[in-house]
Design a protein around this motif. Structure first.
Motif, short mmCIF file in Angstrom:
data_model
loop_
_atom_site.label_atom_id
_atom_site.label_comp_id
_atom_site.label_asym_id
_atom_site.label_seq_id
_atom_site.Cartn_x
_atom_site.Cartn_y
_atom_site.Cartn_z
N GLU A 16 0.71 -1.43 -0.17
CA GLU A 16 0.03 -0.03 0.01
C GLU A 16 0.91 1.15 -0.21
OE1 GLU A 16 -3.91 -1.61 2.16
OE2 GLU A 16 -2.30 -0.96 3.32
N ARG A 17 2.21 1.00 0.00
CA ARG A 17 2.83 2.11 0.07
C ARG A 17 2.82 3.39 -1.18
NH1 ARG A 17 9.32 2.56 -0.70
NH2 ARG A 17 9.85 4.64 0.33
N ALA A 18 2.36 2.88 -2.26
CA ALA A 18 2.28 3.86 -3.36
C ALA A 18 1.05 4.68 -3.18
CB ALA A 18 2.20 3.13 -4.61
N GLU A 19 -0.06 3.97 -2.81
CA GLU A 19 -1.20 4.76 -2.40
C GLU A 19 -1.16 5.64 -1.15
OE1 GLU A 19 -5.92 3.81 -1.77
OE2 GLU A 19 -4.58 2.11 -1.77
N ILE A 20 -0.34 5.36 -0.25
CA ILE A 20 -0.23 6.17 1.01
C ILE A 20 0.66 7.24 0.59
CG2 ILE A 20 1.04 6.41 3.08
CD1 ILE A 20 0.60 3.44 3.71
N VAL A 21 1.66 7.26 -0.37
CA VAL A 21 2.38 8.41 -0.91
C VAL A 21 1.48 9.28 -1.62
CG1 VAL A 21 4.05 9.00 -2.45
CG2 VAL A 21 4.65 7.20 -0.81
N ARG A 22 0.56 8.67 -2.55
CA ARG A 22 -0.31 9.64 -3.42
C ARG A 22 -1.19 10.41 -2.24
NH1 ARG A 22 -0.98 5.43 -6.71
NH2 ARG A 22 -3.08 4.88 -5.64
N LEU A 23 -1.76 9.88 -1.27
CA LEU A 23 -2.36 10.65 -0.47
C LEU A 23 -1.95 11.73 0.38
CD1 LEU A 23 -5.25 10.90 1.03
CD2 LEU A 23 -4.47 9.42 2.68
#
Length: 401
Positions: A16-23
């Motif tokens: 989920e790292r990429a989604e966390i970065v996006r948020l």
């Protein structure tokens, strides 16, 4: 874990790292470069992260790491350093931040860490969770080459221009000596040093690469940039273990050729204005809170630091968010404190957010009392409490997180 209004708070997963970065990028309004992403993963591993999930979407996030922080008396204590607290703009006013913080602080209590600290992007949110601003930073500006040093100002010399490779070797050791003396300063992890050196070591469209000035007992990191035909030297860090190193570094910084303005950040009682003949030249252009602190375990936190005078009183501490509050007998002799819960009548009442503000010595109890945020039995109690919580050195943030 917890669930509120259809949103579940749980531990984050590695995928989920990429989604966390996006948020995080949406909420903070900035893009993270490759070096920043690597730093975040090293210093704040995803295994410590919490996410709020609505269906299959992440709509909130927080992360932390345990930090070693210096407290008054050149002692250290463990603190939970919280970072990247975000809630999606599509999910405001649903209790998500409170749910994230409830789980975050439950975990900190279970780990028996006496302090929680963070750098806040807004000043109106965190008081209700028991946090108070605890370190002040002043942004200053000095017109280049206009400041004259007083005849009594030391000129110890010893400053050298250092290469990046030299800085990588020497700065961490100097910083570590400095932070052991300064309340609020944290041990700096290797990943943060790597980001400081590698991410900022090159020239970009807006500014020069970083330059390094090194003294045996201090250093300065600066950049230079042209804005509207004026060259500005931005001092990103000055760390001086001794007064001699401080004077030596500032003699160089205020004499740089082709510089119209020197910008830096100072603590409240930095001696720079008193080293020059005209203190007005050191103009304060901004003032902000650099760190917020919440006391998680009052006896553990208050006995970890030292004090400037003896005390024997009972504190009544209100905690609106967790269960750390109550009445506590605080006895100090020769700087060393004993503290335990008691049922004695309190001599002084305050919120746990105010206690967090006082903890590193960066704020004064008498000022909070004037604002009716501390109620003391009498003037003598307030005066003793105020004097005891001061510190010999100004509190400063070691590294931003």
């Amino acid at each position: 874990m917890a669930s509120t209004n259809g949103v579940t708070v749980r531990s984050a997963r590695a995928d989920e790292r990429a989604e966390i970065v996006r948020l995080s990028e949406v909420c903070f309004g900035m893009r993270l470069g490759p070096a920043d992403l690597e730093y975040v993963g090293q210093v704040f591993p995803i295994e410590r992260a919490l996410v709020a999930v609505d269906g299959d979407r992440i709509v909130g996030h927080t992360n932390d790491r345990t930090m070693t922080v210096t407290v008054p008396g050149a002692r250290t204590v463990q603190a939970c350093g919280v970072t990247s607290v975000v809630v999606a703009p599509t999910h405001r006013r649903r209790g998500i931040l409170r749910a994230l913080y409830t789980e975050q602080h439950r975990r900190t209590e279970a780990e028996r860490v006496p302090l929680t600290i963070f750098t806040a992007s807004e000043g109106t949110i965190y008081g209700r969770f028991g946090y108070g601003p605890s370190i002040v930073a002043n942004e200053i500006s000095v017109r280049g080459r206009t400041a004259e040093f007083r005849p009594t100002t030391p000129d110890p010399g010893g400053v050298q221009v250092a290469s990046l490779d030299e800085a990588k070797v020497r700065l961490p050791e100097i910083y570590d000596r400095w932070r052991r003396l300064v309340p609020g300063a944290q041990a700096r992890p290797e990943g943060r040093w790597q980001q400081r050196f590698f991410a900022d070591a090159v020239q970009n469209e807006e500014s020069s690469p970083q330059f390094f000035l090194i003294h045996p007992d201090g250093y300065a990191i600066l950049r230079r940039a042209w804005h509207e035909d004026k060259n500005i030297a931005t001092v990103r860090e000055v760390r001086a273990v001794t007064a001699e190193a401080h004077a030596a570094l500032w003699r160089i910084l205020l004499s740089l050729d082709l510089v119209h303005t020197v910008e830096a950040t100072l603590s409240d009682h930095d001696p720079l204005p008193y080293l020059v003949t005209n203190p007005r030249l050191v103009r304060v252009t901004g003032r902000h809170d650099a760190l917020w602190t919440r006391i998680m375990d009052i006896p553990a936190a208050l006995t970890a630091r030292t004090y400037q005078r003896d005390l024997d009183l009972v504190l009544s501490v209100d905690d609106p968010f967790r269960d750390a509050g109550g009445s506590f007998a605080l006895r100090v002799r020769d700087g060393v404190a004993e503290c335990a819960r008691t049922d004695r009548t309190p001599d002084l009442e305050l919120g746990i957010d105010v206690l967090g503000s006082l903890y590193f010595g960066g704020y004064r109890a008498k000022v909070f009392a004037a604002a009716n945020r501390i109620q003391a039995k009498d003037a003598a109690v307030l005066r003793a409490f105020d004097e005891a919580f001061t510190a010999e050195r100004d509190a400063e943030l070691g590294w931003f997180f």
